[in-house]
Design a protein around this motif. Structure first.
Motif, PDB file in Angstrom:
ATOM      1  N   MET A   1     -15.967  10.894  -8.431  1.00 31.16           N
ATOM      2  CA  MET A   1     -15.340  10.463  -7.180  1.00 31.16           C
ATOM      3  C   MET A   1     -14.010   9.759  -7.496  1.00 31.16           C
ATOM      4  SD  MET A   1     -16.847   7.887  -4.225  1.00 31.16           S
ATOM      5  CE  MET A   1     -18.517   7.934  -4.775  1.00 31.16           C
ATOM      6  N   SER A   2     -12.985  10.012  -6.687  1.00 33.87           N
ATOM      7  CA  SER A   2     -11.754   9.218  -6.795  1.00 33.87           C
ATOM      8  C   SER A   2     -11.582   8.452  -5.490  1.00 33.87           C
ATOM      9  CB  SER A   2     -10.558  10.140  -7.060  1.00 33.87           C
ATOM     10  OG  SER A   2     -10.353  10.961  -5.940  1.00 33.87           O
ATOM     11  N   GLY A   3     -10.581   7.637  -5.436  1.00 34.13           N
ATOM     12  CA  GLY A   3     -10.410   6.847  -4.219  1.00 34.13           C
ATOM     13  C   GLY A   3      -9.017   6.292  -4.113  1.00 34.13           C
ATOM     14  N   ILE A   4      -8.888   5.202  -3.401  1.00 39.22           N
ATOM     15  CA  ILE A   4      -7.573   4.584  -3.231  1.00 39.22           C
ATOM     16  C   ILE A   4      -7.678   3.082  -3.496  1.00 39.22           C
ATOM     17  CG2 ILE A   4      -6.647   6.261  -1.597  1.00 39.22           C
ATOM     18  CD1 ILE A   4      -7.338   4.399   0.655  1.00 39.22           C
ATOM     19  N   ASP A   5      -6.563   2.530  -3.908  1.00 38.93           N
ATOM     20  CA  ASP A   5      -6.419   1.068  -3.962  1.00 38.93           C
ATOM     21  C   ASP A   5      -5.530   0.663  -2.793  1.00 38.93           C
ATOM     22  OD1 ASP A   5      -7.874   0.749  -6.280  1.00 38.93           O
ATOM     23  OD2 ASP A   5      -6.103   0.968  -7.577  1.00 38.93           O
ATOM     24  N   ILE A   6      -5.920  -0.377  -2.125  1.00 37.08           N
ATOM     25  CA  ILE A   6      -5.035  -0.929  -1.095  1.00 37.08           C
ATOM     26  C   ILE A   6      -4.172  -1.987  -1.767  1.00 37.08           C
ATOM     27  CG2 ILE A   6      -4.937  -2.288   1.020  1.00 37.08           C
ATOM     28  CD1 ILE A   6      -7.219  -0.663   2.089  1.00 37.08           C
ATOM     29  N   LEU A   7      -2.866  -1.732  -1.753  1.00 38.43           N
ATOM     30  CA  LEU A   7      -1.941  -2.611  -2.482  1.00 38.43           C
ATOM     31  C   LEU A   7      -1.428  -3.749  -1.625  1.00 38.43           C
ATOM     32  CD1 LEU A   7       0.180   0.152  -4.251  1.00 38.43           C
ATOM     33  CD2 LEU A   7      -1.872  -0.994  -5.079  1.00 38.43           C
ATOM     34  N   GLY A   8      -1.461  -3.562  -0.312  1.00 37.75           N
ATOM     35  CA  GLY A   8      -0.964  -4.620   0.571  1.00 37.75           C
ATOM     36  C   GLY A   8      -1.376  -4.352   1.999  1.00 37.75           C
ATOM     37  N   THR A   9      -1.431  -5.411   2.789  1.00 41.49           N
ATOM     38  CA  THR A   9      -1.823  -5.281   4.198  1.00 41.49           C
ATOM     39  C   THR A   9      -0.861  -6.085   5.073  1.00 41.49           C
ATOM     40  OG1 THR A   9      -3.227  -7.257   4.131  1.00 41.49           O
ATOM     41  CG2 THR A   9      -4.288  -5.156   3.576  1.00 41.49           C
ATOM     42  N   GLY A  10      -0.829  -5.727   6.349  1.00 44.02           N
ATOM     43  CA  GLY A  10      -0.027  -6.501   7.308  1.00 44.02           C
ATOM     44  C   GLY A  10      -0.555  -6.256   8.706  1.00 44.02           C
ATOM     45  N   CYS A  11      -0.314  -7.197   9.587  1.00 43.79           N
ATOM     46  CA  CYS A  11      -0.651  -6.939  10.989  1.00 43.79           C
ATOM     47  C   CYS A  11       0.298  -7.699  11.890  1.00 43.79           C
ATOM     48  CB  CYS A  11      -2.114  -7.274  11.302  1.00 43.79           C
ATOM     49  SG  CYS A  11      -2.471  -9.000  11.624  1.00 43.79           S
TER      50      CYS A  11
ATOM     51  N   TYR B   1     -10.163   7.954  10.435  1.00 41.57           N
ATOM     52  CA  TYR B   1      -9.669   9.310  10.196  1.00 41.57           C
ATOM     53  C   TYR B   1      -8.404   9.274   9.324  1.00 41.57           C
ATOM     54  CZ  TYR B   1     -12.409  12.205  13.561  1.00 41.57           C
ATOM     55  OH  TYR B   1     -13.382  12.909  14.223  1.00 41.57           O
ATOM     56  N   ALA B   2      -7.490   8.349   9.652  1.00 45.22           N
ATOM     57  CA  ALA B   2      -6.198   8.307   8.942  1.00 45.22           C
ATOM     58  C   ALA B   2      -6.389   7.954   7.471  1.00 45.22           C
ATOM     59  CB  ALA B   2      -5.268   7.298   9.615  1.00 45.22           C
ATOM     60  N   MET B   3      -7.321   7.060   7.177  1.00 45.23           N
ATOM     61  CA  MET B   3      -7.570   6.702   5.772  1.00 45.23           C
ATOM     62  C   MET B   3      -8.185   7.872   5.008  1.00 45.23           C
ATOM     63  SD  MET B   3      -6.526   3.696   4.962  1.00 45.23           S
ATOM     64  CE  MET B   3      -7.525   2.858   3.740  1.00 45.23           C
ATOM     65  N   SER B   4      -9.008   8.630   5.703  1.00 43.68           N
ATOM     66  CA  SER B   4      -9.599   9.800   5.066  1.00 43.68           C
ATOM     67  C   SER B   4      -8.507  10.835   4.741  1.00 43.68           C
ATOM     68  CB  SER B   4     -10.657  10.384   6.013  1.00 43.68           C
ATOM     69  OG  SER B   4     -11.030  11.649   5.599  1.00 43.68           O
ATOM     70  N   ILE B   5      -7.596  11.036   5.697  1.00 40.37           N
ATOM     71  CA  ILE B   5      -6.474  11.965   5.471  1.00 40.37           C
ATOM     72  C   ILE B   5      -5.584  11.450   4.336  1.00 40.37           C
ATOM     73  CG2 ILE B   5      -4.371  12.922   6.505  1.00 40.37           C
ATOM     74  CD1 ILE B   5      -5.865  12.742   9.244  1.00 40.37           C
ATOM     75  N   ALA B   6      -5.300  10.147   4.357  1.00 43.26           N
ATOM     76  CA  ALA B   6      -4.434   9.564   3.311  1.00 43.26           C
ATOM     77  C   ALA B   6      -5.062   9.763   1.936  1.00 43.26           C
ATOM     78  CB  ALA B   6      -4.206   8.084   3.591  1.00 43.26           C
ATOM     79  N   ASN B   7      -6.364   9.571   1.852  1.00 46.48           N
ATOM     80  CA  ASN B   7      -7.055   9.736   0.573  1.00 46.48           C
ATOM     81  C   ASN B   7      -6.859  11.160   0.042  1.00 46.48           C
ATOM     82  OD1 ASN B   7      -8.918   9.089  -1.538  1.00 46.48           O
ATOM     83  ND2 ASN B   7     -10.487  10.214  -0.416  1.00 46.48           N
ATOM     84  N   ALA B   8      -7.017  12.139   0.935  1.00 44.28           N
ATOM     85  CA  ALA B   8      -6.860  13.538   0.513  1.00 44.28           C
ATOM     86  C   ALA B   8      -5.409  13.826   0.115  1.00 44.28           C
ATOM     87  CB  ALA B   8      -7.295  14.468   1.642  1.00 44.28           C
ATOM     88  N   MET B   9      -4.462  13.301   0.889  1.00 45.43           N
ATOM     89  CA  MET B   9      -3.051  13.597   0.596  1.00 45.43           C
ATOM     90  C   MET B   9      -2.597  12.909  -0.688  1.00 45.43           C
ATOM     91  SD  MET B   9      -1.571  13.488   4.430  1.00 45.43           S
ATOM     92  CE  MET B   9      -0.225  14.621   4.374  1.00 45.43           C
ATOM     93  N   LEU B  10      -3.057  11.682  -0.892  1.00 45.43           N
ATOM     94  CA  LEU B  10      -2.657  10.974  -2.112  1.00 45.43           C
ATOM     95  C   LEU B  10      -3.206  11.666  -3.356  1.00 45.43           C
ATOM     96  CD1 LEU B  10      -3.071   7.271  -0.936  1.00 45.43           C
ATOM     97  CD2 LEU B  10      -0.927   8.409  -1.544  1.00 45.43           C
ATOM     98  N   ALA B  11      -4.354  12.300  -3.221  1.00 43.12           N
ATOM     99  CA  ALA B  11      -4.916  13.005  -4.381  1.00 43.12           C
ATOM    100  C   ALA B  11      -4.015  14.172  -4.785  1.00 43.12           C
ATOM    101  CB  ALA B  11      -6.330  13.491  -4.062  1.00 43.12           C
ATOM    102  N   THR B  12      -3.270  14.738  -3.815  1.00 41.36           N
ATOM    103  CA  THR B  12      -2.361  15.845  -4.145  1.00 41.36           C
ATOM    104  C   THR B  12      -1.031  15.331  -4.684  1.00 41.36           C
ATOM    105  OG1 THR B  12      -1.291  15.990  -1.974  1.00 41.36           O
ATOM    106  CG2 THR B  12      -3.336  17.241  -2.265  1.00 41.36           C
ATOM    107  N   ARG B  13      -0.680  14.101  -4.356  1.00 42.29           N
ATOM    108  CA  ARG B  13       0.587  13.502  -4.840  1.00 42.29           C
ATOM    109  C   ARG B  13       0.301  12.093  -5.341  1.00 42.29           C
ATOM    110  NH1 ARG B  13       5.784  15.764  -4.216  1.00 42.29           N
ATOM    111  NH2 ARG B  13       6.151  14.039  -5.636  1.00 42.29           N
TER     112      ARG B  13
ATOM    113  N   ASN C   1      -6.350   6.246  -6.702  1.00 46.91           N
ATOM    114  CA  ASN C   1      -6.985   5.674  -7.896  1.00 46.91           C
ATOM    115  C   ASN C   1      -8.011   6.683  -8.403  1.00 46.91           C
ATOM    116  OD1 ASN C   1      -8.489   4.371  -9.807  1.00 46.91           O
ATOM    117  ND2 ASN C   1      -8.918   2.542  -8.583  1.00 46.91           N
ATOM    118  N   PRO C   2      -7.701   7.349  -9.538  1.00 46.74           N
ATOM    119  CA  PRO C   2      -8.612   8.400 -10.021  1.00 46.74           C
ATOM    120  C   PRO C   2      -9.989   7.869 -10.387  1.00 46.74           C
ATOM    121  CG  PRO C   2      -6.872   7.946 -11.640  1.00 46.74           C
ATOM    122  CD  PRO C   2      -6.532   7.168 -10.408  1.00 46.74           C
ATOM    123  N   ARG C   3     -10.078   6.572 -10.666  1.00 48.17           N
ATOM    124  CA  ARG C   3     -11.387   5.978 -10.988  1.00 48.17           C
ATOM    125  C   ARG C   3     -11.956   5.199  -9.799  1.00 48.17           C
ATOM    126  NH1 ARG C   3      -8.109   5.866 -14.870  1.00 48.17           N
ATOM    127  NH2 ARG C   3      -7.287   3.809 -14.344  1.00 48.17           N
TER     128      ARG C   3
END
Ligand code: UT7
Length: 318
Positions: free
Chosen positions: A1-11, A118-130, A170-172
């Motif tokens: 499984m790969s995933g993502i790291d959240i590097l920063g947040t804002g609201c 939904y958007a985080m799921s899409i981002a995860n897939a797109m980041l895996a390609t780039r 994040n590949p790990r």
């Protein structure tokens, strides 16, 4: 499984607060009715700012928090159902407003209150390609502009706001989702009219069958949560935090009771913001991040549900 790291947040939420007491001077309602049935005391309402403005400020804060270079951003995904225009999209506007490079792929997506999941799921897939690029993922809404303030069954529920994260592949890492939709083709649960046809234009107000949405919302998220836990071979007790879309405190309490989720695993802010649709989960993530509640390796479930009908649970590690 790969995933993502959240590097920063804002609201960002608009300054003006509409309390239950003030609402009760506008429509036949009261704090005694609203608070026990919804958990809402206040909502923040935009007077002049539209969705792109709320999103811009949240995104600037997330970029500053992450400390990354704007040049590294490759994707902007804005989850919203209250975009300034049908086109240009809020995300294209942001590309200009934030002075981001032309190599970004910028688009809005509408999965109503499940939009950020939904958007985080899409981002995860797109980041895996780039994997060399970053994603700016935003949930932003001015839902108050689509409400009929003579309809007490809807106008008490919603508020405005935006939340944003900067994410990196994040590949790990570990990110998994269980996402669903059940087409409400006759728009009988909750809807906002869209493109006007000649001679047939409804006012752009949200209409909702509250009880039908309530029944859906106390059942459907449980399905997606159970599926994720089964896929991960985990129990709910293994999760550090469960972040529910903030629609109604009674919906959250009902799910927590059935799945035996402890108060210590929850973070809620519906009392202050009401239902901010796609913005609710990223606003919570930013608040928790700023309060230092999120530690490296924490296991999170993000649980969305809303119009469409759409629902889903996303598992990620902080
Ligand atoms: O992201 C998803 C977004 N949507 C939701 O989360 C909505 C889910 N549904 C709900 O949260 C609840 O259905 C509501 C809070 C909207 C309504 O609560 P309810 O307990 O289902 O109320 P109801 O619609 O069954 O109405 C009960 C009574 C009615 O009066 P009568 O006919 O019994 O005399 C309503 O007219 O309460 C009345 N009512 C109100 N009274 C005072 C409805 N809204 C209000 C109000 N103030 N704001």
């Amino acid at each position: 499984m790969s995933g993502i790291d959240i590097l920063g947040t804002g609201c960002y939420v608009p300054e003006y607060t509409l309390s239950n007491d003030e609402l009760s001077t506008m429509v036949d309602t009261s704090d005694e009715w609203i608070y026990p049935r919804t958990g809402i005391k206040n909502r923040h309402i935009s007077k002049t700012e539209n969705t792109s403005e709320l999103a811009r400020i949240a995104a600037e804060r997330a970029i500053a928090d992450s400390g990354v270079s704007k040049e590294d951003i490759g994707f902007i995904i804005v989850a919203t159902c209250s975009a300034d225009h049908i086109m240009p999209s809020v995300s294209c506007m942001l590309q200009k407003l934030l002075d981001l490079p032309e190599h970004v792929m910028a688009f809005d997506m509408n999965a109503a209150c499940t939009g950020f999941v939904y958007a985080m799921s899409i981002a995860n897939a797109m980041l895996a390609t780039r994997p060399d690029r970053l994603a700016l993922v935003i949930g932003a809404e001015v839902f108050s502009k689509m409400l009929d303030y003579t309809d007490r069954s809807t106008c008490i529920l919603f508020g405005d706001g935006a939340g944003a994260v900067v994410a990196r592949h994040n590949p790990r890492g570990a990110l998994q989702e269980a996402i669903f939709s059940r087409g409400d083709a006759d728009a009988s649960h909750i809807y906002i009219p869209g493109v006007p046809f000649a001679g047939r234009q409804e006012p752009p107000y949200c209409k909702m069958s509250g009880q039908d949405v309530f029944k859906f919302a106390v059942e459907a998220p449980i399905q997606s949560m159970k599926q994720i836990l089964a896929d991960l071979d985990c129990t709910i007790a293994d999760m550090d935090y469960v972040l529910f879309h903030q629609a109604n405190a009674r919906i959250i309490a009902s799910i927590c009771k059935r799945l035996k989720i402890k108060d210590a695993q929850l973070y809620c802010n519906i009392e202050e913001y009401g239902n901010t649709s796609a913005a609710s989960i990223p606003i919570m993530l930013d608040e928790m991040n700023r309060k230092g509640l999120l530690k490296k390796g924490h296991k999170l479930l993000l649980v969305g549900f809303g119009a469409g009908l759409t629902w889903g649970t996303l598992y990620m590690e902080w």
